[in-house]
Write an enzyme that holds these catalytic residues in place. Structure first.
Site, PDB file in Angstrom:
ATOM      1  N   LYS A 250       0.816  -1.212   0.000  1.00  9.98           N
ATOM      2  CA  LYS A 250       0.000   0.000   0.000  1.00  9.98           C
ATOM      3  C   LYS A 250       0.857   1.274   0.000  1.00  9.98           C
ATOM      4  O   LYS A 250       0.401   2.334  -0.399  1.00  9.98           O
ATOM      5  CB  LYS A 250      -0.968  -0.029   1.166  1.00  9.98           C
ATOM      6  CG  LYS A 250      -1.920  -1.219   1.038  1.00  9.98           C
ATOM      7  CD  LYS A 250      -3.213  -1.037   1.734  1.00  9.98           C
ATOM      8  CE  LYS A 250      -4.257  -2.041   1.301  1.00  9.98           C
ATOM      9  NZ  LYS A 250      -3.951  -3.448   1.615  1.00  9.98           N
TER      10      LYS A 250
HETATM   11  C1  LIG Z   1      -4.602  -4.503   1.021  1.00  8.97           C
HETATM   12  C2  LIG Z   1      -3.893  -5.801   0.958  1.00  8.97           C
HETATM   13  C3  LIG Z   1      -4.278  -6.806   0.056  1.00  8.97           C
HETATM   14  C4  LIG Z   1      -5.484  -6.685  -0.841  1.00  8.97           C
HETATM   15  O1  LIG Z   1      -5.353  -5.715  -1.841  1.00  8.97           O
HETATM   16  P1  LIG Z   1      -6.647  -5.178  -2.607  1.00  8.97           P
HETATM   17  O2  LIG Z   1      -6.166  -4.080  -3.478  1.00  8.97           O
HETATM   18  O3  LIG Z   1      -7.591  -4.702  -1.545  1.00  8.97           O
HETATM   19  O4  LIG Z   1      -7.213  -6.330  -3.372  1.00  8.97           O
HETATM   20  C5  LIG Z   1      -3.506  -7.964  -0.002  1.00  8.97           C
HETATM   21  N1  LIG Z   1      -2.439  -8.130   0.813  1.00  8.97           N
HETATM   22  C6  LIG Z   1      -2.057  -7.193   1.693  1.00  8.97           C
HETATM   23  C7  LIG Z   1      -0.876  -7.461   2.562  1.00  8.97           C
HETATM   24  C8  LIG Z   1      -2.753  -5.995   1.796  1.00  8.97           C
HETATM   25  O5  LIG Z   1      -2.367  -5.059   2.683  1.00  8.97           O
END
Ligand SMILES: *Cc1c(COP(=O)(O)O)cnc(C)c1O
Length: 462
Positions: free
Chosen positions: A112
């Site tokens: 993120k």
């Molecule tokens: C947010 C997240 C996901 C999922 O990603 P999306 O874009 O919501 O599908 C998967 N793995 C981790 C570690 C995350 O923080």
């Protein structure tokens, strides 16, 4: 470039307008009206670019002059300068033609950071230029919160409030949020689950009258288009490292809200030769049920070892469905309003079209732990439970072993000690910049599971 709503009832907006908002007024999500498309020759010219240089090429048409090019370059450079690996998104080999892309070298150790570091810099620049103040309100099941706080804490014109479910995030995740310093940083633990947090945030966006004159709410979840845009970059980057665009690659993506894999879908729409896109879910498997059985119906939320994918409905899936419905916003709006119904499905012809684009698999907690252990035994490399879900799905769905298969490694295993321990392995040490995480002072409020409790708190802390 204009952005339009997936429900077709709101006016088109500019990049700056979609950056500074959440859902469209008609309840839809913003998508670009048209996508840039690149030939293989054009993509091939990007081989050898560093991560930030490639990001500028890909992001620039979406920003469409809203930020001068030289300034945009500076903001992008800053966003990826503090990643702990020089490659920013390094690839690691697990086996023959089997790879993971490590997307956790940013400050909060999850993918993120790719979007939220940039979002923080974009907001800071635009708000300073406009002499405008905004309030960020977001809900997190763990990783979004810390990445958003880390990305936005330097923004002078932003007050940021992050809701997390009380006692339902891992200790590392909680401390990563509650130890972020700054008068403009506010953590709220809600006595409820993640869906309760999301419901409160959604209601607050719907009626912003609790805010002082001139302030508005900005979303930091993947509803915000700028997040998706930033994530398109690493699909191109990975392909270019492995012989693309003259060779196809496949991706397996640990999926919750469908933001990350939607960015992969866009990369393919923009011309990147991608063979398979695999939706990897845990037992919160609405997308796998849809792909395998044409069944799109909510079931109860399950708490798993991969909590960042614990969702009942994936909000960004609507962006893909918009394309699948031939960009017919009215038809999509009808489908979405009925999506609470049992046995909800789409036209079988359209469903077959979706199956041409995506494969899918759902992975239980038990298998997740097995895969963490197996990969460790095979390679000496420790993966986190979200990545393990991705690796398992990649192995299960792989249609052509001659095509490089890349699983997105979405978080560092240190964030998810529970799963690592359950896999019978030792948790790694915290990275250098987080060594004293357990000694830092925590700040957060615990509030009742009610909209008024949260809006009242926001009001009194602006
Ligand atoms: C947010 C997240 C996901 C999922 O990603 P999306 O874009 O919501 O599908 C998967 N793995 C981790 C570690 C995350 O923080």
């Amino acid at each position: 470039m204009k952005y339009i709503s997936t429900r077709g009832q709101s006016p088109a907006q500019s990049f700056e307008q979609v950056l500074l908002t959440g859902l469209a007024p008609d309840g839809g999500l913003y998508v670009p009206e048209t996508l840039p498309h690149y030939s293989r020759e054009e993509i091939a010219k990007w081989a050898g670019l560093g991560y930030a240089e490639l990001a500028l090429k890909i992001i620039s048409p979406f920003v469409d002059g809203a930020i001068p090019e030289a300034k945009l370059k500076e903001l992008i450079d800053k966003s990826y300068a503090n990643f702990s690996h020089k490659a920013v998104a390094p690839l690691r080999m697990l086996g023959a033609n089997e790879w993971v892309m490590e997307l956790y070298c940013g400050p909060t150790l999850a993918f993120k950071d790719f979007a939220l570091q940039l979002l923080g810099h974009l907001l800071d620049y635009v708000l300073t230029r406009n002499n405008q103040k905004v309030v960020i309100l977001g809900a997190t099941s763990g990783d979004t919160g810390s990445a958003a706080l880390e990305g936005c804490r330097h923004c002078e014109n932003v007050d940021i409030f992050i809701l997390h479910p009380y006692q339902r995030v891992s200790e590392v995740q909680r401390r990563q949020m509650t130890t972020v310093p700054g008068d403009n940083v506010h953590n709220i633990a809600v006595r409820g689950n993640f869906d309760d947090c999301q419901r409160i945030v959604k209601a607050a966006f719907g009626d912003q009258s609790f805010l002082p004159e001139g302030r508005q709410l900005v979303a930091v979840n993947s509803i915000n288009w700028a997040r998706i845009m930033a994530q398109i970059v690493y699909y191109f980057y990975a392909s270019l490292q492995l012989g693309g665009p003259h060779r196809e690659v496949s991706f397996s993506v640990p999926t919750g809200n469908f933001g990350d894999i939607y960015a992969g879908y866009l990369a393919r729409q923009m011309g990147l030769p991608v063979r398979q896109l695999i939706i990897a879910t845990n037992s919160n498997d609405i997308l796998h049920r849809f792909m395998s059985r044409n069944e799109y119906s909510q079931s109860a939320l399950k708490h798993t070892l991969s909590p960042s994918m614990d969702i009942m409905v994936s909000s960004n899936f609507e962006r893909y469905l918009f394309d699948l419905f031939g960009r017919d916003g009215k038809a999509l709006a009808q489908f979405m309003t009925a999506s609470g119904d049992a046995n909800h499905s789409i036209d079988p012809v359209r469903w077959q079209d979706a199956k041409q684009v995506f494969a899918s698999a759902a992975v239980s907690d038990e298998v997740t732990c097995e895969v963490i252990r197996q990969v460790y035994e095979e390679t000496g490399f420790l993966i986190d439970p979200h990545t393990a879900v991705g690796v398992k799905a990649a192995r299960e769905c792989n249609a052509d072993h001659a095509v490089p298969m890349i699983t997105l490694a979405t978080a560092h295993p240190v964030k998810f000690a529970d799963a690592v321990t359950r896999a019978g392995l030792e948790t790694p040490a915290l990275p250098e910049h987080m060594r004293d995480l357990f000694e830092r002072e925590e700040r957060y409020a615990v509030l009742d599971n009610a909209l008024s409790a949260v809006t009242g708190y926001v009001q009194s802390h602006l």
